[in-house]
Write an enzyme that holds these catalytic residues in place. Structure first.
Site, PDB file in Angstrom:
ATOM      1  N   CYS A 144      -8.991  -6.519   2.958  1.00 23.04           N
ATOM      2  CA  CYS A 144      -8.376  -5.140   2.971  1.00 23.04           C
ATOM      3  C   CYS A 144      -9.414  -4.425   3.277  1.00 23.04           C
ATOM      4  O   CYS A 144     -10.155  -3.089   3.320  1.00 23.04           O
ATOM      5  CB  CYS A 144      -7.912  -4.394   1.807  1.00 23.04           C
ATOM      6  SG  CYS A 144      -6.190  -4.792   2.031  1.00 23.04           S
ATOM      7  N   GLN A 168       0.227  -9.430  -6.574  1.00 24.42           N
ATOM      8  CA  GLN A 168      -0.319 -10.633  -6.319  1.00 24.42           C
ATOM      9  C   GLN A 168       1.031 -11.488  -7.682  1.00 24.42           C
ATOM     10  O   GLN A 168       0.784 -12.266  -7.367  1.00 24.42           O
ATOM     11  CB  GLN A 168      -1.739 -11.200  -6.462  1.00 24.42           C
ATOM     12  CG  GLN A 168      -2.656  -9.911  -5.500  1.00 24.42           C
ATOM     13  CD  GLN A 168      -2.763 -10.681  -4.502  1.00 24.42           C
ATOM     14  OE1 GLN A 168      -2.598 -11.908  -4.518  1.00 24.42           O
ATOM     15  NE2 GLN A 168      -3.161 -10.419  -3.603  1.00 24.42           N
ATOM     16  N   SER A 187       1.099  -1.107  -0.079  1.00 23.80           N
ATOM     17  CA  SER A 187       0.451   0.111   0.236  1.00 23.80           C
ATOM     18  C   SER A 187       0.528   1.266   0.129  1.00 23.80           C
ATOM     19  O   SER A 187       0.891   2.406  -0.559  1.00 23.80           O
ATOM     20  CB  SER A 187      -1.294   0.020   1.106  1.00 23.80           C
ATOM     21  OG  SER A 187      -2.236  -0.949   1.019  1.00 23.80           O
ATOM     22  N   HIS A 240       5.068  -9.901   2.302  1.00 25.62           N
ATOM     23  CA  HIS A 240       4.008 -11.156   2.945  1.00 25.62           C
ATOM     24  C   HIS A 240       2.765 -11.739   2.231  1.00 25.62           C
ATOM     25  O   HIS A 240       2.305 -12.820   2.641  1.00 25.62           O
ATOM     26  CB  HIS A 240       2.911 -10.907   4.424  1.00 25.62           C
ATOM     27  CG  HIS A 240       1.998  -9.772   3.979  1.00 25.62           C
ATOM     28  ND1 HIS A 240       0.555  -9.984   3.724  1.00 25.62           N
ATOM     29  CD2 HIS A 240       1.360  -8.609   3.540  1.00 25.62           C
ATOM     30  CE1 HIS A 240      -0.032  -9.557   3.364  1.00 25.62           C
ATOM     31  NE2 HIS A 240       0.694  -8.315   3.123  1.00 25.62           N
ATOM     32  N   SER A 271       5.155  -6.622  -2.096  1.00 27.72           N
ATOM     33  CA  SER A 271       5.212  -7.139  -0.478  1.00 27.72           C
ATOM     34  C   SER A 271       5.339  -8.328  -0.138  1.00 27.72           C
ATOM     35  O   SER A 271       4.627  -9.324  -0.740  1.00 27.72           O
ATOM     36  CB  SER A 271       3.452  -6.681  -0.110  1.00 27.72           C
ATOM     37  OG  SER A 271       3.255  -6.711   1.115  1.00 27.72           O
ATOM     38  N   ASN A 301      -6.299  -8.700  -7.099  1.00 28.61           N
ATOM     39  CA  ASN A 301      -5.992  -9.752  -5.998  1.00 28.61           C
ATOM     40  C   ASN A 301      -7.006 -10.388  -6.066  1.00 28.61           C
ATOM     41  O   ASN A 301      -7.144 -11.079  -4.778  1.00 28.61           O
ATOM     42  CB  ASN A 301      -5.667  -8.380  -4.843  1.00 28.61           C
ATOM     43  CG  ASN A 301      -6.722  -7.208  -5.376  1.00 28.61           C
ATOM     44  OD1 ASN A 301      -7.227  -6.277  -6.116  1.00 28.61           O
ATOM     45  ND2 ASN A 301      -7.674  -7.026  -4.230  1.00 28.61           N
TER      46      ASN A 301
END
Length: 397
Positions: free
Chosen positions: A328, A183, A75, A205, A203, A155
């Protein structure tokens, strides 16, 4: 291995931290706790670890190490990419941004903020198959277009955009191109030079790294403004003490993900296709998005006459962890903006199910999910006034 007590099928929300990644991180959470910006040797050991991770990230996407900037996650990377370019290019008389209607909210909400500042925003439709049409992108370009930001892979429904074609068009028109690849990284082969990508967000994770760390690739020479000021970290571009253990974890996770990508994609595609084929045997079900141009481990379904939240709760009782869309926006009662963007009506979009898999999932998991789904759908439809209405309409035909 997959926890024997449940089936985890929500890897688009987050993935399990790899034990190998944790092992790499542990020294920097315990003994090697020096600040990477300190000049003494203890701090410089942390600096070496950060720079090694920067090399790992750059190698994974075909960039150079000096084009990689570490962030707190996807983000932040999206916000920084879009705001940084927009504000720099506005000074050059370019205030128009092109994106798509089903981007992640980190992109859409950033665009809303820029619109309030006077920027002009064009959101391309993504149509029923969940793909941007190249001709519509070309038609949207103006002399004042500063930036195109199109996500690499969605996503929620997993569709993969024609990123190479989009990048070529942007390069031809001298427009900066950003892609939210949160993704895609670790699941799809990426070469920022071959694809003409100028900025790319990721990202950790999402590919078995730690939460709270990500990266932004910024092509050398791009006009750019800082998002976070206050220190000289990240070569003066992004202030804040380096998250050394997180960055080390990101570097290790992306290296593992890229090296195992082909084998994993083959396995996950087989699981994905089996579930899609099996789910389509259920009356009034549908697969959302293109069946071919999609992530290996993504299944997005809708079942008419079913509430998505009730479906998730009943799957949870069967030990199956899934979602109805983006984590989210899980607190929202509104149907997914992604599903509305591909043309689904509210009643159908409310009955959505997203299953996303990792290498720990198995064909046995797929069998258990397909065994659990039909009776759950039947039970929910028996309680649904909407389903009763659908059946009455069918009876009148």
């Amino acid at each position: 291995m997959q926890n024997s007590n449940f089936i985890y099928a929500d890897n688009a929300a987050t993935t399990k931290l790899s034990p190998q990644v944790l092992d790499k991180m542990m020294p920097y959470l315990t003994e090697e706790y020096g600040n990477a910006s300190s000049l003494y040797d203890f701090g410089q050991q942390a600096r070496t670890a950060v720079e090694n991770a920067r090399e790992q990230v750059s190698a994974a996407i075909g960039a150079t190490a000096r084009e990689i900037y570490f962030t707190s996650g996807g983000s932040e990377a999206d916000n920084w990419a879009i705001q940084g370019v927009a504000r720099a290019m506005k000074k050059k008389g370019k205030n128009h941004i092109i994106s798509s209607a089903f981007e992640h909210h980190a992109v859409l909400h950033t665009l809303d903020s820029l619109k309030a500042e006077g920027f002009e925003i064009t959101l391309l439709p993504v149509h029923e198959n969940g793909l941007v049409r190249i001709q519509e992108l070309k038609a949207a370009i103006r002399p004042e277009t500063a930036l195109v930001t199109i996500m690499f892979a969605n996503n929620e429904i997993g569709t993969i955009q024609p990123i190479g074609e989009i990048g070529a068009i942007c390069k031809e028109n001298k427009i900066i191109f950003h892609t939210d690849a949160v993704q895609a990284v670790g699941n799809v082969a990426i070469d920022v030079n071959a694809m003409n990508i100028d900025l790319l967000s990721m990202s950790a994770h999402k590919f078995h790294g730690p939460k709270g760390v990500g990266a932004l690739y910024i092509r050398k020479g791009i006009s750019f403004r800082n998002l976070i000021d206050g220190g000289s970290q990240e070569r003066g571009r992004r202030a804040g003490t380096e998250n050394t253990p997180g960055i080390v974890g990101l570097g290790e996770a992306i290296t593992i993900a890229v090296s195992t990508m082909d084998k994993r994609a083959k396995k996950l595609s087989a699981i994905r296709d089996k579930i899609m084929d099996g789910a389509l045997k259920i009356e009034r079900s549908r697969v959302n998005g293109d069946r071919n141009s999609r992530l290996p481990g993504n299944v997005s379904l809708c079942f008419e006459g079913v509430e998505g939240e009730s479906l998730l709760l009943m799957l949870d009782l069967k030990g199956i962890c899934a979602s109805s869309g983006s984590a989210c926006t899980s607190g929202s009662l509104d149907p997914s903006h992604v599903l509305l963007a591909i043309g689904l009506i509210h009643e159908i979009a409310h009955g959505s199910l997203r299953l996303t898999f990792s290498d720990e999932n198995t064909m046995e998991d797929a069998d258990k999910i397909l065994e659990a789904l039909p009776p759950i759908i039947d039970r929910l439809r028996l309680m649904s006034p909407l389903w009763e209405k659908i059946k009455r309409k069918e009876g009148k035909k």
